[in-house]
Motif scaffolding. Structure first.
Motif, mmCIF file in Angstrom:
data_model
loop_
_atom_site.group_PDB
_atom_site.id
_atom_site.type_symbol
_atom_site.label_atom_id
_atom_site.label_comp_id
_atom_site.label_asym_id
_atom_site.label_seq_id
_atom_site.Cartn_x
_atom_site.Cartn_y
_atom_site.Cartn_z
ATOM 1 N N GLY A 131 -1.960 4.714 9.108
ATOM 2 C CA GLY A 131 -1.737 4.747 10.451
ATOM 3 C C GLY A 131 -0.404 4.566 10.811
ATOM 4 N N GLY A 132 0.625 4.779 10.009
ATOM 5 C CA GLY A 132 1.969 4.649 10.197
ATOM 6 C C GLY A 132 2.380 3.255 10.065
ATOM 7 N N GLY A 133 3.831 3.072 10.016
ATOM 8 C CA GLY A 133 4.166 1.643 10.188
ATOM 9 C C GLY A 133 4.396 1.040 8.946
ATOM 10 N N GLY A 134 4.065 1.543 7.765
ATOM 11 C CA GLY A 134 4.287 1.011 6.410
ATOM 12 C C GLY A 134 5.695 0.518 6.053
ATOM 13 N N HIS A 135 5.884 -0.107 4.758
ATOM 14 C CA HIS A 135 7.173 -0.554 4.385
ATOM 15 C C HIS A 135 7.968 0.672 3.815
ATOM 16 N N PRO A 136 9.101 0.889 3.991
ATOM 17 C CA PRO A 136 9.754 1.970 3.471
ATOM 18 C C PRO A 136 9.885 2.198 1.985
ATOM 19 N N GLU A 137 9.732 0.973 1.432
ATOM 20 C CA GLU A 137 9.666 0.921 -0.228
ATOM 21 C C GLU A 137 8.280 0.912 -0.729
ATOM 22 N N ASP A 138 7.237 1.086 0.026
ATOM 23 C CA ASP A 138 5.891 1.072 -0.501
ATOM 24 C C ASP A 138 5.533 2.271 -0.940
ATOM 25 N N ASP A 139 5.395 2.537 -2.425
ATOM 26 C CA ASP A 139 4.874 3.591 -2.774
ATOM 27 C C ASP A 139 3.508 3.944 -3.141
#
Length: 475
Positions: A226-234
Motif C-alpha cells: 500500500g505504499g509508504g515502505g522504507h526506501p532501503e527495503d528490498d
C-alpha cells in the motif's frame, strides 16, 4: 492493582526501569535521568539528521549513534577551529553540549536511559588548527559529562583526533557506541512472578505471567504494501489487491506458543498473521464476527473461536478478559468510516486478498492476569464511558498521529483510565518497515510529543517506550 507505585522516566516512587545485567546489579541506585535532573540538564528534542542517514542504529545489544555536533537549544551551533578561533575551554563546552545532544538521541531510542548497560566507545573529532595538539582536553567535555551521568558505566574507550574541517564549520563532531540491556524491567519490592510483555509493532503484543500466554493483534510479517515502505527495503512489494501472505519463518522464530489471541479488529496489520498463528498454536481466539468469519475461512476450528461484540466479561483458567466496544482511528482526515461486516453467511475463500481484511468494527480488551490488569487498545480512538472505572495497572495506549485529530485525546485517555501507573505506547511505528529499520521519524512525531503531554497530565505514570521484540518485565 491500583496500589502499584511508579518511578521511571516520568514518575514518583517504588517501581523503576531496570536493565537486567551483571553491571546493573552492582548499583541499585543507578538512575541516569535523575542524575541529569540533579545537574540541571533538560534534554532537548533530538537533532534531526541533515543528510541521508539516521540518528542511530541498533544491532544486537549495541547502539551506534551518528556523529553530532554542538547545536544549542536555540538552533545555533558553536563554530570555529581550536587553536585559532576557539580556546580549549570553549571547545570543552562545545563537546559537553554535544554530549547532551547525543543523550537526547539515546533517550528517544530507548525511552529510558537506565537501559544503558555500558558506554563502550567515543570518537571525538575536533576542528583543529594545524598546530593544535590538545584534542583530548577538548573531548573531555563530552567524556566528563557521560561519566557524571552514567557513573562507572560511563567510563569508555575513546579516540580524540584533529580534523582540518568539519561540516558547517562546527567545532566538534562526536560519535558514540553504547551497550543496552535486551530486557527492560519495571520492578517493585513486592516481588512475585513478573508480567513479561514483548512488542511486535503496530498494536501487537505477547503478554505472559508465566501461567498463560496472551497475544494481542500479533502481526509480525510487516509486509511492504500500500505504499509508504522504507526506501532501503528490498523485499517484494504488495498491492492491496494481492493475496495475503505471512512470513511464517519470522513468526516461528518469535512465537512458539499461545493460549489466547485477542483481536481488536480485522485490518490486515492486526489480523493478517492470526490465521497462521492460531493454527500453529491452537490458541483460543477472541474477536468480533468479522474477524471470526475470516478465521473460519482459513479453517480455524470453531472450538478455538469466541465471537464477541463488546460487553462480555469472560473467566478462563488463570486469566479473564473484559471486552469493550471501541472506535477505529479517525483516518483520512476524519473521513474514514467502514460499515462493512462479515458473518457466518459471508462467502469467503482463503487465502484472502489484503483488501478483504476489513475493519468489521473495533474492540478493546481489559486482560486480567495474576497480579496485573492490562488495557489493550488497537487504534487511536475510544469510547470514553467504556474506559471509566477500569483503572488498569498498565495501559497500552494507541498514540499514532491520527489521534491529533481528536479533541484533547491524551488528556481524555489518561483521565478515563485513572492515570495508570504504567503507560506503554502502542501502534506508534510504521508497520511497513521491517524489523531493524530506523523508526526515528515516528519516535519524533508520535512518541516524544505524547511523553511530554503525559508528563504534564499524569506525573505519577511511568511511560515506557517499547523496542520491537525486546521483553519488558513488570512485577
Amino acid at each position: 492493582m491500583k496500589h502499584v507505585r511508579v518511578l521511571g522516566i516520568l514518575a514518583g516512587a517504588a517501581l523503576m526501569l531496570f536493565a537486567a545485567s551483571p553491571v546493573c546489579g552492582q548499583d541499585e541506585d543507578y538512575d541516569p535521568e535523575k542524575r541529569l535532573a540533579e545537574l540541571g540538564i533538560e534534554l532537548p528534542t533530538p537533532p534531526s539528521p541533515v543528510a541521508n542517514y539516521v540518528n542511530g542504529v541498533q544491532t544486537g545489544n549495541l547502539i551506534f549513534l551518528a556523529g553530532k555536533g554542538p547545536k544549542r537549544p536555540d538552533g545555533t551551533e558553536i563554530h570555529g577551529k581550536l587553536g585559532a578561533d576557539l580556546t580549549i575551554e570553549e571547545g570543552y563546552e562545545a563537546a559537553r553540549i554535544t554530549a547532551i545532544n547525543q543523550l537526547s538521541v539515546l533517550k528517544a531510542m530507548l525511552g529510558d536511559l537506565s537501559r544503558v548497560v555500558r558506554v563502550v566507545k567515543v570518537l571525538g573529532m575536533v576542528n583543529s588548527d594545524p598546530d593544535f595538539v590538545d584534542q583530548p582536553a577538548v573531548i573531555n567535555g563530552f567524556s566528563d559529562l557521560i561519566v557524571e551521568v552514567f557513573g562507572d558505566r560511563g567510563r569508555h574507550a575513546r579516540a580524540a583526533v584533529g580534523m582540518t574541517s568539519l561540516p558547517r564549520g562546527q567545532a566538534v563532531e562526536i560519535e558514540l557506541v553504547v551497550e543496552v540491556a535486551h530486557e527492560a524491567e519495571v520492578r517493585s519490592p513486592t516481588g512475585g512472578m513478573p508480567l513479561e510483555m514483548t512488542y511486535f509493532g503496530t498494536a501487537g503484543w505477547r503478554i505472559s505471567d508465566g501461567r498463560v500466554v496472551v497475544l494481542v493483534d500479533p502481526y509480525l510479517s510487516r509486509l511492504k504494501y500500500g505504499g509508504g515502505g522504507h526506501p532501503e527495503d528490498d523485499r517484494p512489494a504488495f498491492a492491496r489487491t494481492d493475496l495475503a501472505w505471512s512470513d511464517t519463518a519470522l513468526i516461528d522464530s518469535h512465537i512458539t506458543e499461545a493460549d489466547f489471541i485477542l483481536c481488536t479488529h480485522g485490518h490486515f496489520d492486526h489480523l493478517g498473521d492470526v490465521p497462521y498463528i492460531a493454527r500453529k498454536t491452537g490458541a483460543k481466539v477472541i474477536g468480533h464476527e468479522t474477524a471470526i468469519a475470516i478465521l473460519r475461512a482459513y479453517g480455524i476450528p470453531d472450538d478455538q473461536l469466541y465471537t464477541v461484540k463488546g460487553g462480555e466479561d469472560y473467566q478462563f483458567d488463570d486469566f479473564s478478559v473484559r471486552v469493550m466496544p471501541g472506535l477505529h482511528s479517525a483516518l483520512g482526515e476524519k473521513h474514514y468510516y467502514d460499515s462493512r461486516r462479515y458473518d457466518d453467511r459471508t462467502d469467503l475463500e482463503a487465502p484472502l486478498r489484503i483488501e478483504q481484511f476489513i475493519e468489521g468494527g473495533s474492540l478493546n480488551f481489559l486482560a486480567r492476569f495474576d497480579r496485573h490488569t492490562v488495557l489493550a487498545m488497537g487504534s487511536m480512538n475510544f469510547i470514553e464511558r467504556e474506559f471509566e472505572g477500569l483503572e488498569p495497572d498498565i495501559l497500552l495506549a494507541g498514540i499514532n498521529g491520527s489521534r491529533l485529530g481528536l479533541y484533547d485525546y491524551d488528556r481524555r485517555l489518561l483521565t478515563a483510565t485513572g492515570f495508570p501507573p504504567v503507560v506503554i505506547p502502542t501502534h506508534w511505528d510504521n508497520f511497513r518497515f521491517p524489523y531493524g529499520s530506523s523508526q526515528q521519524a515516528n519516535i519524533e512525531r508520535n512518541l516524544l510529543p505524547f511523553i511530554e503531554t503525559a508528563r504534564t497530565i499524569s506525573p505519577g505514570s511511568t511511560v515506557i517506550t517499547p523496542v520491537h521484540l525486546e521483553p519488558i518485565r513488570i512485577r
